[in-house]
Design a protein around this motif. Sequence first.
Motif, PDB file in Angstrom:
ATOM      1  N   ARG A 171     -33.274  82.425  97.255  1.00 54.62           N
ATOM      2  CA  ARG A 171     -33.884  82.443  98.591  1.00 54.62           C
ATOM      3  C   ARG A 171     -34.270  81.021  98.967  1.00 54.62           C
ATOM      4  O   ARG A 171     -34.514  80.193  98.100  1.00 54.62           O
ATOM      5  N   PRO A 172     -34.336  80.739 100.269  1.00 52.60           N
ATOM      6  CA  PRO A 172     -34.723  79.395 100.724  1.00 52.60           C
ATOM      7  C   PRO A 172     -36.240  79.226 100.596  1.00 52.60           C
ATOM      8  O   PRO A 172     -36.986  79.522 101.525  1.00 52.60           O
ATOM      9  N   THR A 173     -36.715  78.754  99.462  1.00 49.35           N
ATOM     10  CA  THR A 173     -38.150  78.743  99.164  1.00 49.35           C
ATOM     11  C   THR A 173     -38.953  77.832 100.092  1.00 49.35           C
ATOM     12  O   THR A 173     -40.039  78.202 100.517  1.00 49.35           O
ATOM     13  N   ARG A 174     -38.438  76.659 100.406  1.00 45.43           N
ATOM     14  CA  ARG A 174     -39.189  75.760 101.302  1.00 45.43           C
ATOM     15  C   ARG A 174     -39.307  76.353 102.702  1.00 45.43           C
ATOM     16  O   ARG A 174     -40.379  76.332 103.309  1.00 45.43           O
ATOM     17  N   THR A 175     -38.203  76.854 103.204  1.00 47.55           N
ATOM     18  CA  THR A 175     -38.214  77.468 104.535  1.00 47.55           C
ATOM     19  C   THR A 175     -39.179  78.642 104.558  1.00 47.55           C
ATOM     20  O   THR A 175     -39.962  78.802 105.497  1.00 47.55           O
ATOM     21  N   PRO A 208     -34.681  86.793 104.274  1.00 45.70           N
ATOM     22  CA  PRO A 208     -33.378  86.687 103.615  1.00 45.70           C
ATOM     23  C   PRO A 208     -33.460  86.266 102.150  1.00 45.70           C
ATOM     24  O   PRO A 208     -34.225  85.374 101.770  1.00 45.70           O
ATOM     25  N   ARG A 209     -32.631  86.957 101.358  1.00 42.00           N
ATOM     26  CA  ARG A 209     -32.497  86.632  99.940  1.00 42.00           C
ATOM     27  C   ARG A 209     -31.197  87.234  99.425  1.00 42.00           C
ATOM     28  O   ARG A 209     -30.619  88.125 100.036  1.00 42.00           O
ATOM     29  N   ASP A 215     -24.578  94.415  87.760  1.00 38.38           N
ATOM     30  CA  ASP A 215     -23.711  95.363  88.456  1.00 38.38           C
ATOM     31  C   ASP A 215     -23.196  94.856  89.795  1.00 38.38           C
ATOM     32  O   ASP A 215     -22.238  95.405  90.332  1.00 38.38           O
ATOM     33  N   GLY A 216     -23.848  93.857  90.370  1.00 38.89           N
ATOM     34  CA  GLY A 216     -23.407  93.365  91.670  1.00 38.89           C
ATOM     35  C   GLY A 216     -24.454  92.494  92.326  1.00 38.89           C
ATOM     36  O   GLY A 216     -25.315  91.916  91.664  1.00 38.89           O
ATOM     37  N   VAL A 217     -24.363  92.433  93.629  1.00 37.00           N
ATOM     38  CA  VAL A 217     -25.235  91.556  94.399  1.00 37.00           C
ATOM     39  C   VAL A 217     -25.772  92.324  95.602  1.00 37.00           C
ATOM     40  O   VAL A 217     -25.069  93.127  96.200  1.00 37.00           O
ATOM     41  N   THR A 218     -27.046  92.086  95.902  1.00 38.21           N
ATOM     42  CA  THR A 218     -27.674  92.668  97.087  1.00 38.21           C
ATOM     43  C   THR A 218     -27.972  91.530  98.055  1.00 38.21           C
ATOM     44  O   THR A 218     -28.666  90.580  97.694  1.00 38.21           O
ATOM     45  N   VAL A 219     -27.438  91.635  99.258  1.00 44.68           N
ATOM     46  CA  VAL A 219     -27.640  90.614 100.288  1.00 44.68           C
ATOM     47  C   VAL A 219     -28.636  91.180 101.299  1.00 44.68           C
ATOM     48  O   VAL A 219     -28.381  92.194 101.938  1.00 44.68           O
ATOM     49  N   VAL A 220     -29.786  90.523 101.409  1.00 39.84           N
ATOM     50  CA  VAL A 220     -30.810  90.927 102.368  1.00 39.84           C
ATOM     51  C   VAL A 220     -30.865  89.849 103.446  1.00 39.84           C
ATOM     52  O   VAL A 220     -31.220  88.703 103.163  1.00 39.84           O
ATOM     53  N   ILE A 254     -29.098  81.960 100.987  1.00 39.61           N
ATOM     54  CA  ILE A 254     -28.721  80.638 100.484  1.00 39.61           C
ATOM     55  C   ILE A 254     -28.332  79.810 101.695  1.00 39.61           C
ATOM     56  O   ILE A 254     -27.250  79.972 102.248  1.00 39.61           O
ATOM     57  N   GLN A 255     -29.246  78.940 102.121  1.00 41.13           N
ATOM     58  CA  GLN A 255     -29.021  78.126 103.311  1.00 41.13           C
ATOM     59  C   GLN A 255     -29.460  76.692 103.052  1.00 41.13           C
ATOM     60  O   GLN A 255     -30.520  76.449 102.491  1.00 41.13           O
ATOM     61  N   PRO A 256     -28.636  75.727 103.444  1.00 45.66           N
ATOM     62  CA  PRO A 256     -28.927  74.328 103.141  1.00 45.66           C
ATOM     63  C   PRO A 256     -29.915  73.650 104.075  1.00 45.66           C
ATOM     64  O   PRO A 256     -30.172  72.472 103.926  1.00 45.66           O
ATOM     65  N   GLY A 257     -30.515  74.356 104.998  1.00 45.47           N
ATOM     66  CA  GLY A 257     -31.407  73.759 105.993  1.00 45.47           C
ATOM     67  C   GLY A 257     -32.365  72.709 105.458  1.00 45.47           C
ATOM     68  O   GLY A 257     -32.187  71.519 105.672  1.00 45.47           O
ATOM     69  N   MET A 258     -33.438  73.128 104.773  1.00 47.70           N
ATOM     70  CA  MET A 258     -34.466  72.193 104.311  1.00 47.70           C
ATOM     71  C   MET A 258     -34.260  71.738 102.871  1.00 47.70           C
ATOM     72  O   MET A 258     -34.927  70.820 102.418  1.00 47.70           O
ATOM     73  N   ALA A 259     -33.375  72.394 102.133  1.00 49.29           N
ATOM     74  CA  ALA A 259     -33.183  72.079 100.716  1.00 49.29           C
ATOM     75  C   ALA A 259     -31.693  72.156 100.379  1.00 49.29           C
ATOM     76  O   ALA A 259     -31.230  73.116  99.762  1.00 49.29           O
ATOM     77  N   LYS A 260     -30.963  71.127 100.774  1.00 45.60           N
ATOM     78  CA  LYS A 260     -29.514  71.133 100.616  1.00 45.60           C
ATOM     79  C   LYS A 260     -29.086  71.217  99.149  1.00 45.60           C
ATOM     80  O   LYS A 260     -28.199  71.988  98.805  1.00 45.60           O
TER      81      LYS A 260
END
Length: 153
Positions: free
Chosen positions: A15-19, A70-71, A77-82, A122-128
Amino acid sequence: MPACDPLPELPVTFRPTRTRAVLLSVGSVMLVTFTVVALAMPDPWAATDRSTMIGTGLLIFALLVLLSRPRVVADRDGVTVVNLTTRRRLEWAEVLRVNLRAGDPWVYLDLADGTSLAAMGIQPGMAKEQALRHARQLRALADAYGTGGHDRR
């Protein structure tokens, strides 16, 4: 993105922790500010005016909490996209590729059904650098556990 990072311990949450920290901090400050202003107003203000101010603060806080939701959660078993308002569970075999190209606002997952799914966690905004590391780790997990991988540890 070379997949040179070791596989993370599962389950893992990206998750984007800083954001998230900024959004929740600003939301809390806004809620407190609106509440203090509503309670400090002179007597001509009616109870409905005060409750409207507090309600506005709650609405702003709720919106910022939604934006911080978002996370991406990966397990064996897989991935959960929130994302903001949706949650989707995928088996590893459904994830063909993990993409984070220059200029993308977040990671995109290419799926076996021919579609693409935004993974806003997973977003590069504040923490690339963090986003690039998380994208590499998710790609390594998809390679290891997905259709091409045989490593089911």
